[in-house]
Design an enzyme around this catalytic site. Structure first.
Site, PDB file in Angstrom:
ATOM      1  CG  ASP A  19      -0.149  -0.222   2.528  1.00  0.00           C
ATOM      2  OD1 ASP A  19       1.082  -0.033   2.504  1.00  0.00           O
ATOM      3  OD2 ASP A  19      -0.767  -0.575   3.543  1.00  0.00           O
ATOM      4  CD  GLU A  37       0.472  -6.574   3.053  1.00  0.00           C
ATOM      5  OE1 GLU A  37       0.525  -5.363   2.842  1.00  0.00           O
ATOM      6  OE2 GLU A  37       1.212  -7.152   3.865  1.00  0.00           O
ATOM      7  CD  GLU A  93       0.456   4.382   4.565  1.00  0.00           C
ATOM      8  OE1 GLU A  93      -0.482   5.014   5.107  1.00  0.00           O
ATOM      9  OE2 GLU A  93       1.648   4.722   4.686  1.00  0.00           O
ATOM     10  CG  HIS A 152       6.737   4.187   9.902  1.00  0.00           C
ATOM     11  ND1 HIS A 152       6.553   2.934  10.399  1.00  0.00           N
ATOM     12  CD2 HIS A 152       6.082   4.222   8.723  1.00  0.00           C
ATOM     13  CE1 HIS A 152       5.844   2.226   9.553  1.00  0.00           C
ATOM     14  NE2 HIS A 152       5.525   2.978   8.527  1.00  0.00           N
ATOM     15  NE  ARG A 174       3.610  11.059   3.900  1.00  0.00           N
ATOM     16  CZ  ARG A 174       4.655  10.448   3.395  1.00  0.00           C
ATOM     17  NH1 ARG A 174       4.900   9.185   3.693  1.00  0.00           N
ATOM     18  NH2 ARG A 174       5.496  11.086   2.594  1.00  0.00           N
ATOM     19  CG  HIS A 192      10.969   5.485   9.591  1.00  0.00           C
ATOM     20  ND1 HIS A 192      11.218   6.444   8.634  1.00  0.00           N
ATOM     21  CD2 HIS A 192      10.276   4.506   8.958  1.00  0.00           C
ATOM     22  CE1 HIS A 192      10.691   6.070   7.479  1.00  0.00           C
ATOM     23  NE2 HIS A 192      10.111   4.890   7.647  1.00  0.00           N
TER      24      HIS A 192
HETATM   25  C1  UD1 Z   1       6.664   4.835   3.544  1.00  0.00           C
HETATM   26  C2  UD1 Z   1       5.266   4.394   3.104  1.00  0.00           C
HETATM   27  C3  UD1 Z   1       4.544   3.679   4.250  1.00  0.00           C
HETATM   28  C4  UD1 Z   1       5.394   2.575   4.833  1.00  0.00           C
HETATM   29  C5  UD1 Z   1       6.759   3.123   5.183  1.00  0.00           C
HETATM   30  C6  UD1 Z   1       7.646   2.004   5.643  1.00  0.00           C
HETATM   31  C7  UD1 Z   1       4.093   5.832   1.508  1.00  0.00           C
HETATM   32  C8  UD1 Z   1       3.231   6.998   1.320  1.00  0.00           C
HETATM   33  N1  UD1 Z   1       4.475   5.566   2.757  1.00  0.00           N
HETATM   34  O1  UD1 Z   1       6.468   5.807   4.563  1.00  0.00           O
HETATM   35  O2  UD1 Z   1       3.331   3.133   3.776  1.00  0.00           O
HETATM   36  O3  UD1 Z   1       4.755   2.088   5.971  1.00  0.00           O
HETATM   37  O4  UD1 Z   1       7.363   3.729   4.034  1.00  0.00           O
HETATM   38  O5  UD1 Z   1       8.756   2.455   6.343  1.00  0.00           O
HETATM   39  O6  UD1 Z   1       4.435   5.159   0.559  1.00  0.00           O
HETATM   40  N2  UD1 Z   1      14.114   8.421   4.570  1.00  0.00           N
HETATM   41  C9  UD1 Z   1      15.478   8.354   4.441  1.00  0.00           C
HETATM   42  N3  UD1 Z   1      16.037   7.154   4.063  1.00  0.00           N
HETATM   43  C10 UD1 Z   1      15.307   6.042   3.841  1.00  0.00           C
HETATM   44  C11 UD1 Z   1      13.918   6.117   3.994  1.00  0.00           C
HETATM   45  C12 UD1 Z   1      13.328   7.320   4.347  1.00  0.00           C
HETATM   46  O7  UD1 Z   1      16.185   9.319   4.658  1.00  0.00           O
HETATM   47  O8  UD1 Z   1      15.872   5.002   3.500  1.00  0.00           O
HETATM   48  C13 UD1 Z   1      13.488   9.712   4.954  1.00  0.00           C
HETATM   49  C14 UD1 Z   1      13.498  10.741   3.821  1.00  0.00           C
HETATM   50  O9  UD1 Z   1      13.684  12.020   4.359  1.00  0.00           O
HETATM   51  C15 UD1 Z   1      12.078  10.600   3.251  1.00  0.00           C
HETATM   52  C16 UD1 Z   1      11.293  10.354   4.526  1.00  0.00           C
HETATM   53  O10 UD1 Z   1      12.125   9.499   5.295  1.00  0.00           O
HETATM   54  O11 UD1 Z   1      11.673  11.762   2.559  1.00  0.00           O
HETATM   55  C17 UD1 Z   1       9.925   9.724   4.354  1.00  0.00           C
HETATM   56  O12 UD1 Z   1       9.954   8.619   3.465  1.00  0.00           O
HETATM   57  P1  UD1 Z   1       8.591   8.188   2.696  1.00  0.00           P
HETATM   58  O13 UD1 Z   1       8.846   6.984   1.873  1.00  0.00           O
HETATM   59  O14 UD1 Z   1       7.990   9.370   2.042  1.00  0.00           O
HETATM   60  O15 UD1 Z   1       7.578   7.868   3.875  1.00  0.00           O
HETATM   61  P2  UD1 Z   1       7.625   6.787   5.019  1.00  0.00           P
HETATM   62  O16 UD1 Z   1       7.072   7.445   6.230  1.00  0.00           O
HETATM   63  O17 UD1 Z   1       8.930   6.128   5.069  1.00  0.00           O
HETATM   64  N1  UDP Z   2      12.132  -3.694  10.120  1.00  0.00           N
HETATM   65  C1  UDP Z   2      13.505  -3.736   9.865  1.00  0.00           C
HETATM   66  N2  UDP Z   2      14.339  -2.938  10.597  1.00  0.00           N
HETATM   67  C2  UDP Z   2      13.872  -2.098  11.559  1.00  0.00           C
HETATM   68  C3  UDP Z   2      12.475  -2.039  11.793  1.00  0.00           C
HETATM   69  C4  UDP Z   2      11.627  -2.845  11.048  1.00  0.00           C
HETATM   70  O1  UDP Z   2      13.958  -4.496   9.012  1.00  0.00           O
HETATM   71  O2  UDP Z   2      14.685  -1.406  12.195  1.00  0.00           O
HETATM   72  C5  UDP Z   2      11.241  -4.553   9.312  1.00  0.00           C
HETATM   73  C6  UDP Z   2      10.206  -5.355  10.055  1.00  0.00           C
HETATM   74  O3  UDP Z   2      10.712  -6.616  10.433  1.00  0.00           O
HETATM   75  C7  UDP Z   2       9.062  -5.456   9.060  1.00  0.00           C
HETATM   76  C8  UDP Z   2       9.212  -4.227   8.203  1.00  0.00           C
HETATM   77  O4  UDP Z   2      10.487  -3.685   8.496  1.00  0.00           O
HETATM   78  O5  UDP Z   2       9.212  -6.593   8.213  1.00  0.00           O
HETATM   79  C9  UDP Z   2       8.132  -3.230   8.513  1.00  0.00           C
HETATM   80  O6  UDP Z   2       8.433  -2.040   7.867  1.00  0.00           O
HETATM   81  P1  UDP Z   2       7.833  -0.670   8.339  1.00  0.00           P
HETATM   82  O7  UDP Z   2       7.416  -0.738   9.762  1.00  0.00           O
HETATM   83  O8  UDP Z   2       8.831   0.370   7.951  1.00  0.00           O
HETATM   84  O9  UDP Z   2       6.581  -0.493   7.362  1.00  0.00           O
HETATM   85  P2  UDP Z   2       5.064  -1.016   7.412  1.00  0.00           P
HETATM   86  O10 UDP Z   2       5.066  -2.479   7.588  1.00  0.00           O
HETATM   87  O11 UDP Z   2       4.383  -0.272   8.515  1.00  0.00           O
HETATM   88  O12 UDP Z   2       4.514  -0.587   6.099  1.00  0.00           O
END
Ligand code: UD1
Ligand code: UDP
Length: 389
Positions: free
Chosen positions: A100, A122, A136, A213, A215, A246
């Site tokens: 999602d 999924e 999502e 994490h 939003r 995160h």
């Molecule tokens: C995204 C997904 C969410 C998922 C989550 C898993 C969307 C809208 N959201 O949210 O569904 O649960 O990933 O973690 O698709 N950043 C880094 N390095 C990284 C990753 C993130 O620096 O490797 C920082 C960046 O500043 C980035 C911000 O995190 O702009 C947010 O990342 P983003 O993918 O927009 O949203 P998540 O909250 O990670």
């Molecule tokens: N996870 C990871 N390292 C971490 C925290 C979580 O590898 O430090 C893994 C966790 O085991 C799970 C996945 O990340 O499989 C979940 O991702 P996240 O919580 O970022 O996203 P969501 O599932 O909420 O979309």
């Protein structure tokens, strides 16, 4: 012999990549049937690379779109055009997306624009509340509108799709490949690459594992949960709180001011997947707003307090391994405290259950794709959990 089918797998964040990894590995075994093209949007960067390294996947295409503090609009804009070019060049017979995220929705939209069938892994998770989780809930509903094959992890997810008039012949209950990934990665004897974690685990104290994490929880709601964690750490000085934070700066600016410099709170960088799931296996209690962690905790017999108002994963809540506590500071403290102090309440929750999968989701998914292309007529037996929910 029938021509090989080209399957393009599109992923971009930590969770979709973890859950697609077992399917990519399974597809790659079927060299007689498939040519696999892996496409990373890299909506995440470091957190994506950690997963790719664990599963030894090297993307064929990497769009490298991540920007600090990116908006939903910039992820969408940067992804759609680049994906279109790659799909035009690769001309896959099927695109697979998972879950999602924005990568999921935009990946399916890009395939639709090119008349390429889409398989959604999924599929069918719903809260029926478009603000929770944001965005999502809408991403997965939009993906369901586009998808031709719906791989539902549970029978409840299938029912949700049928309620939306999705063609029942296109919906298959596979289980969730998160359990496949977990089975590959959790080991009885595991040494963490970080020595400080080995030391904490060796102390044999109770570990509270935290992730946050979402939003819709950024800002004040997340601060409430962080305050609750601070109070729990001081109430139970003999437990160790481990919180891999995160990389989203909007998460870090809430978490660090509240939880830094507390002796038994360890704020660490996001952990690689195998380290994280093995730490989960050694934890006492998990507090999280994550989707994937809600599925993994129950499989490991670990009580999960879900830091959200609603969940699209009701199975573990119904079974009793997970509890929805929301973001309210008092409610989180009171519920966690009871589990810390009352072993009966704890044992009632700490029962291993696998409502989400049996470790064979990737094999089922690939079997269904083989049948979809008429490469075999073998029927694929659907996933049925050992419990009724
Ligand atoms: C995204 C997904 C969410 C998922 C989550 C898993 C969307 C809208 N959201 O949210 O569904 O649960 O990933 O973690 O698709 N950043 C880094 N390095 C990284 C990753 C993130 O620096 O490797 C920082 C960046 O500043 C980035 C911000 O995190 O702009 C947010 O990342 P983003 O993918 O927009 O949203 P998540 O909250 O990670
Ligand atoms: N996870 C990871 N390292 C971490 C925290 C979580 O590898 O430090 C893994 C966790 O085991 C799970 C996945 O990340 O499989 C979940 O991702 P996240 O919580 O970022 O996203 P969501 O599932 O909420 O979309």
């Amino acid at each position: 012999m029938a021509k090989k089918k080209k399957i393009a797998v599109i992923f971009g964040t930590r969770p979709d990549t973890i859950k697609l990894a077992p399917i990519i590995l399974e597809l790659k075994k079927r060299t007689a049937h498939f040519k696999v093209v892996t496409i990373a949007t890299a909506q995440h960067r470091q957190m994506l690379d950690q997963v790719l390294e664990v599963f030894k996947i090297k993307p064929d295409h990497d769009l490298n779109i991540m920007e600090p503090r990116q908006t939903l609009a910039t992820i969408t804009k940067n992804t759609i055009e680049a994906l279109d070019g790659i799909l035009e060049m690769e001309k896959p017979d099927l695109v697979l997306v998972q879950g999602d995220t924005t990568t999921t929705f935009v990946g399916s939209l890009a395939a639709f624009f090119r008349h390429i069938p889409v398989g959604h892994v999924e599929a069918g998770l719903r809260t029926n509340n478009k603000a929770h989780p944001f965005p999502e809930e809408i991403n997965r509903r939009l993906t369901s509108c586009i998808a031709d094959l719906h791989f539902a992890p549970t029978s409840a997810a299938r029912r949700a799709l049928l309620r939306e008039h999705v063609d029942p012949r296109s919906v298959f209950v596979t289980g969730n490949s998160v359990i496949d990934a977990l089975n590959i990665s959790v080991k009885a004897r595991y040494r963490f690459s970080r020595e400080d974690l080995n030391k904490i685990v060796a102390m044999q104290r109770r570990i509270l594992l935290i992730t946050m994490h979402r939003r819709e929880n950024l800002g004040e709601p997340m601060r409430g949960a962080a305050m609750a964690i601070r109070r729990l750490a001081s109430m139970f000085p003999d437990c160790e709180v481990i919180f891999p934070v995160h990389l989203n700066p909007r998460v870090r600016e809430v978490v660090y001011p509240v939880l830094s410099r507390i002796p038994n709170v360890h704020l660490v960088e996001p952990m690689d997947y195998s380290g994280f799931v093995n730490l989960m296996a050694k934890s006492y209690l998990i507090l999280t707003d994550s989707g994937g962690v809600q599925e993994e905790g129950p499989a490991l017999g670990k009580p999960v307090l879900v830091l959200r108002e609603v969940t699209e994963r009701p199975e573990a809540v119904e079974y009793g391994t997970a509890k929805l506590v929301g973001l309210n500071e008092e409610k989180i403290v009171n519920t966690a405290r009871k589990l810390m102090e009352n072993s009966r309440a704890y044992n009632e929750m700490a029962r291993a259950t696998n409502p989400y999968g049996d470790g064979r989701a990737a094999r089922r998914t690939v079997g269904i794709i083989i049948r979809y292309f008429g490469l075999s007529r073998a029927l694929v037996k659907e996933f049925r959990p050992g419990i009724s929910v």
